[in-house]
Design an enzyme around this catalytic site. Structure first.
Site, short mmCIF file in Angstrom:
data_model
loop_
_atom_site.label_atom_id
_atom_site.label_comp_id
_atom_site.label_asym_id
_atom_site.label_seq_id
_atom_site.Cartn_x
_atom_site.Cartn_y
_atom_site.Cartn_z
N ARG A 1 0.82 -1.22 0.00
CA ARG A 1 0.00 0.00 0.00
C ARG A 1 0.85 1.26 0.00
O ARG A 1 0.49 2.26 0.61
CB ARG A 1 -0.93 0.00 1.21
CG ARG A 1 -1.93 -1.15 1.17
CD ARG A 1 -2.86 -1.13 2.33
NE ARG A 1 -2.13 -1.46 3.54
CZ ARG A 1 -2.67 -1.96 4.64
NH1 ARG A 1 -3.96 -2.16 4.70
NH2 ARG A 1 -1.93 -2.25 5.68
N CYS A 2 1.94 1.23 -0.70
CA CYS A 2 2.88 2.35 -0.76
C CYS A 2 2.71 3.09 -2.09
O CYS A 2 2.31 2.51 -3.08
CB CYS A 2 4.32 1.79 -0.64
SG CYS A 2 5.61 3.04 -0.75
#
Length: 155
Positions: free
Chosen positions: A35-36
Site C-alpha cells: 500500500r505504498c
C-alpha cells in the site's frame, strides 16, 4: 568476513529463503509494501527479473510493514503481488528492515555499508562476491537507466 550469502529469510511460501542458494549471483534485494506510493515499482522489479535472471541476477522482495503500508499477512501479500503485478520472483514473509529489531541482513548492510532503508522500495545491489555494491533510494525506479546501468556494470 560475512557476505550476503550468510543470511536467510523466511519465505513468503513457507520455509527458508537462503541467500547461499544464490552464491555467485548478483542480487537485487528490495524492501516492498503493498500500500505504498511506490508499489508500482513491482512492475520494474518484475521486468528486471524477467530480463536478467538468465544472466544470474536474482530479484528478492522483502515484504515489510516497518512504514505501516503492508497488508496483514504473507498470504494477502502473495495474492496481491501475483494478482496485481504477476510477481514470480522470490519474496520473503513480512520482515523488519529497520531499527534494533531489523533482520540481521539489514543490520549487516548498515554496519558494512552505512546504509539502511528510509522508506519502502529501497534497493540493495549485491555483487557476485556477496558484498554490497550500491544502494538506491525509493525514488530510483528499477527500470531506470541508472539502476539498470549499475546492474550491467557488475555482470
Amino acid at each position: 568476513m560475512k557476505t550476503a550469502y550468510d543470511f536467510s529469510f523466511n519465505s513468503i511460501d513457507g520455509g527458508k529463503l537462503n541467500l547461499s542458494d544464490y552464491k555467485g549471483k548478483t542480487l537485487v534485494i528490495t524492501n516492498v509494501a503493498s500500500r505504498c506510493g511506490f508499489t508500482n515499482q513491482y512492475e520494474g522489479l518484475q521486468s528486471i527479473w524477467d530480463e536478467y535472471k538468465e544472466k544470474n541476477v536474482v530479484v528478492i522482495g522483502v515484504s515489510s510493514n516497518d512504514f505501516n503500508q503492508e497488508l496483514n499477512s504473507k498470504e494477502e501479500v502473495k495474492k496481491f503481488c501475483e494478482v496485481n503485478f504477476g510477481i514470480n520472483f522470490p519474496m520473503t514473509d513480512i520482515t523488519k528492515v529497520k531499527g534494533k529489531d531489523a533482520h540481521p541482513f539489514y543490520q549487516w548492510v548498515n554496519q558494512t555499508h552505512g546504509s539502511k532503508p528510509k522508506w519502502n522500495f529501497y534497493k540493495i545491489l549485491i555483487n557476485k562476491d556477496g558484498q554490497v555494491e550500491d544502494t538506491f533510494s525509493s525514488f530510483t525506479k528499477p527500470d531506470s537507466k541508472k539502476f539498470r546501468g549499475a546492474i550491467e556494470k557488475i555482470l
